[in-house]
Design an enzyme around this catalytic site. Structure first.
Site, PDB file in Angstrom:
ATOM      1  N   GLU A 167       0.830  -1.224   0.000  1.00  0.00           N
ATOM      2  CA  GLU A 167       0.000   0.000   0.000  1.00  0.00           C
ATOM      3  C   GLU A 167       0.856   1.261   0.000  1.00  0.00           C
ATOM      4  O   GLU A 167       0.510   2.248  -0.661  1.00  0.00           O
ATOM      5  CB  GLU A 167      -0.961   0.008   1.204  1.00  0.00           C
ATOM      6  N   TRP A 171       0.641  -6.057 -12.743  1.00  0.00           N
ATOM      7  CA  TRP A 171      -0.054  -6.508 -13.964  1.00  0.00           C
ATOM      8  C   TRP A 171      -0.798  -5.349 -14.639  1.00  0.00           C
ATOM      9  O   TRP A 171      -1.496  -5.543 -15.626  1.00  0.00           O
ATOM     10  CB  TRP A 171      -0.989  -7.678 -13.650  1.00  0.00           C
ATOM     11  N   ASP A 183       2.355  -1.366 -15.935  1.00  0.00           N
ATOM     12  CA  ASP A 183       2.513  -0.708 -14.635  1.00  0.00           C
ATOM     13  C   ASP A 183       3.350   0.562 -14.765  1.00  0.00           C
ATOM     14  O   ASP A 183       3.739   1.151 -13.746  1.00  0.00           O
ATOM     15  CB  ASP A 183       3.151  -1.666 -13.623  1.00  0.00           C
ATOM     16  N   ASP A 220       2.478 -12.884   1.634  1.00  0.00           N
ATOM     17  CA  ASP A 220       3.599 -12.130   2.222  1.00  0.00           C
ATOM     18  C   ASP A 220       4.940 -12.860   2.120  1.00  0.00           C
ATOM     19  O   ASP A 220       5.969 -12.240   1.830  1.00  0.00           O
ATOM     20  CB  ASP A 220       3.305 -11.819   3.703  1.00  0.00           C
TER      21      ASP A 220
HETATM   22  N1  ARG Z   1      -4.834  -4.098  -1.697  1.00  0.00           N
HETATM   23  C1  ARG Z   1      -4.501  -5.488  -1.693  1.00  0.00           C
HETATM   24  C2  ARG Z   1      -5.697  -6.286  -1.187  1.00  0.00           C
HETATM   25  O1  ARG Z   1      -6.445  -5.776  -0.370  1.00  0.00           O
HETATM   26  C3  ARG Z   1      -3.323  -5.740  -0.801  1.00  0.00           C
HETATM   27  C4  ARG Z   1      -2.507  -6.888  -1.216  1.00  0.00           C
HETATM   28  C5  ARG Z   1      -1.393  -7.113  -0.246  1.00  0.00           C
HETATM   29  N2  ARG Z   1      -0.712  -8.347  -0.507  1.00  0.00           N
HETATM   30  C6  ARG Z   1      -0.050  -9.000   0.447  1.00  0.00           C
HETATM   31  N3  ARG Z   1       0.622 -10.084   0.179  1.00  0.00           N
HETATM   32  N4  ARG Z   1      -0.021  -8.594   1.672  1.00  0.00           N
HETATM   33  O2  ARG Z   1      -5.908  -7.387  -1.625  1.00  0.00           O
HETATM   34 ZN    ZN Z   2      -2.823  -2.855  -4.478  1.00  0.00          ZN
HETATM   35 CA    CA Z   3       6.374  -3.221 -16.670  1.00  0.00          CA
END
Ligand code: ARG
Ligand code: ZN
Ligand code: CA
Length: 317
Positions: free
Chosen positions: A229, A240, A248, A289
Site C-alpha cells: 500500500e 499486472w 505498470d 507475504d
Molecule cells: N490491496 C490489496 C488487497 O487488499 C493488498 C494486497 C497485499 N498483498 C499481500 N501479500 N499482503 O488485496
Molecule cells: Zn494494491
Molecule cells: Ca512493466
C-alpha cells in the site's frame, strides 16, 4: 564551483591591485600568509549586500529554511525519513492492536524499503539484477486510538472523517497517515495515490494484516500489505497494470497476465507477448507475504520522483 569562481575573481582583483606596489608588499603578505590564511568571502558579501538590496532577505529566507529542515529532520544523512501516524479504530480489544505490533510494521517498512529484509537474497530470483534499495526510512510519529461500534469501514474513506465516526488525518502533507481498521469485504488494505485530496491521504489497512506480531494473521502476517500500500501511496501501480497484460508504467518489470496469489512456482511465466518470467516476488503483486521480497529499480525511480523538489510529495522532504 561557485566558491571557486568567487575565490578566482578575488585573486584576480587582488593581483591587479598589487601591481603597482608589489615590491613593498611582497615581504609583508608572505609573513601574513604564514601567520594565518586569508579569506575575503565576508568582505565580498558585505559589498554585495550594499549593492544588491534583495540579497539580505534571500539570505534570511535560506536561514529560516535551514533551521526548519534541521528541526524537522526529514532528510537524515541524505535519506528521506517519513513520520507515520497510526489512527487505530477499534470495536473489539483485539482490534486495538498494541504499539509493539505497530512498531513491528514500521520495522518491516524499514527493511523492505532498504533491501534489509531477510528474504531479499532469496535463491532463484531471475530478477535479482534489478532489485532495488529504495532508501526511504519510516519512523513511528504518534498513535491515535478511537473506540467505535462499526464492524467494517468499507473503502469510501469513512475512517478518515470525524463526520462518519473516523479520525481525520494529522498533518497529511508532512506525515503518512495509516488507518488501522477492519475494512471488510476481503480487503486487506488500500491506499490513496499521489494527487488526491490531502484530507483523505494515506493508507488504510486491517489490524490483522498490520505488523508481524500480536494479531498478524497468516498468510499476510509479515507486514507486506503495508509495503504494497505504501508502494501505491508512492505512485506504484499493480505489476499486472490492472488489466490483462496491462502496463505498470515501469520498464524493468515484465508484463503479467493478471495478479498472482499464494506463492507461484519458480519459473512461472506470463502468456503475454514474449512469455516473460513473471516477477511474482514483487511487492506490487498479490502474492502471499512470504513470497514477495523486492521492488525494482524502475519502481524506485517512480517513487523517488514524487519526493523531488516540484514533485507531488515534495512537502515530505
Ligand atoms: N490491496 C490489496 C488487497 O487488499 C493488498 C494486497 C497485499 N498483498 C499481500 N501479500 N499482503 O488485496
Ligand atoms: Zn494494491
Ligand atoms: Ca512493466
Amino acid at each position: 564551483m561557485k566558491k571557486i569562481f568567487v575565490l578566482a575573481s578575488v585573486l584576480i582583483l587582488g593581483f591587479s591591485c598589487q601591481n603597482e606596489d608589489r615590491a613593498i608588499e611582497e615581504t609583508n603578505s608572505k609573513d601574513l600568509e604564514v601567520a594565518h590564511r586569508g579569506c575575503a568571502s565576508d568582505e565580498v558579501l558585505q559589498k554585495q549586500l550594499i549593492a544588491d538590496p534583495g540579497l539580505a532577505k534571500r539570505m534570511q529566507d535560506i536561514e529560516l529554511q535551514t533551521a526548519k529542515a534541521i528541526s524537522e529532520g526529514r532528510i537524515v544523512n541524505g535519506v528521506l525519513e517519513i513520520p507515520v501516524v497510526f489512527n487505530v479504530l477499534y470495536r473489539t480489544t483485539a482490534e486495538n492492536i498494541s504499539t509493539a505490533q505497530l512498531q513491528s510494521q514500521i520495522d518491516v517498512l524499514n527493511k523492505d524499503f532498504n533491501a534489509q529484509n531477510s528474504d531479499y537474497n532469496t535463491a532463484n530470483n531471475p530478477y535479482s539484477s534489478v532489485r532495488a534499495n529504495v532508501g526511504i526510512r519510516f519512523v513511528l510519529d504518534q498513535v491515535i486510538r478511537k473506540s467505535t461500534t462499526k464492524t467494517s469501514w468499507g473503502t469510501n474513506d469513512a475512517m478518515k472523517k470525524t463526520s462518519t465516526g473516523g479520525i481525520a488525518p494529522t498533518s497529511p502533507t508532512t506525515k503518512l497517515n495509516y488507518w488501522v481498521c477492519t475494512i471488510g469485504g476481503g480487503i486487506l488494505g488500500y491506499a490513496q495515490f499521489p494527487g488526491g485530496s490531502s484530507a483523505t491521504d494515506g493508507v488504510a489497512i486491517d489490524s490483522k494484516y498490520t505488523g508481524t506480531t500480536g494479531t498478524a494473521t497468516y498468510p499476510f502476517n509479515l507486514g507486506r500489505t503495508a509495503t504494497h500500500e505504501v508502494g501505491h501511496w508512492m505512485n506504484l501501480r499493480h505489476i499486472w497494470g490492472d488489466a490483462t497484460c496491462g502496463s505498470d508504467l515501469v520498464s524493468d518489470t515484465p508484463t503479467h497476465n493478471a495478479a498472482n496469489y499464494g506463492v507461484p512456482a519458480v519459473g512461472h511465466k506470463s502468456t503475454c507477448s514474449g512469455t516473460p518470467l513473471e516477477m511474482y516476488m514483487n511487492y506490487m503483486d498479490y502474492t502471499d507475504d512470504r513470497g514477495m521480497y523486492m521492488f525494482s529499480n524502475g519502481q524506485k525511480s517512480r517513487m523517488l520522483a514524487i519526493f523531488n523538489v516540484g514533485g507531488s510529495r515534495a512537502s515530505f522532504r
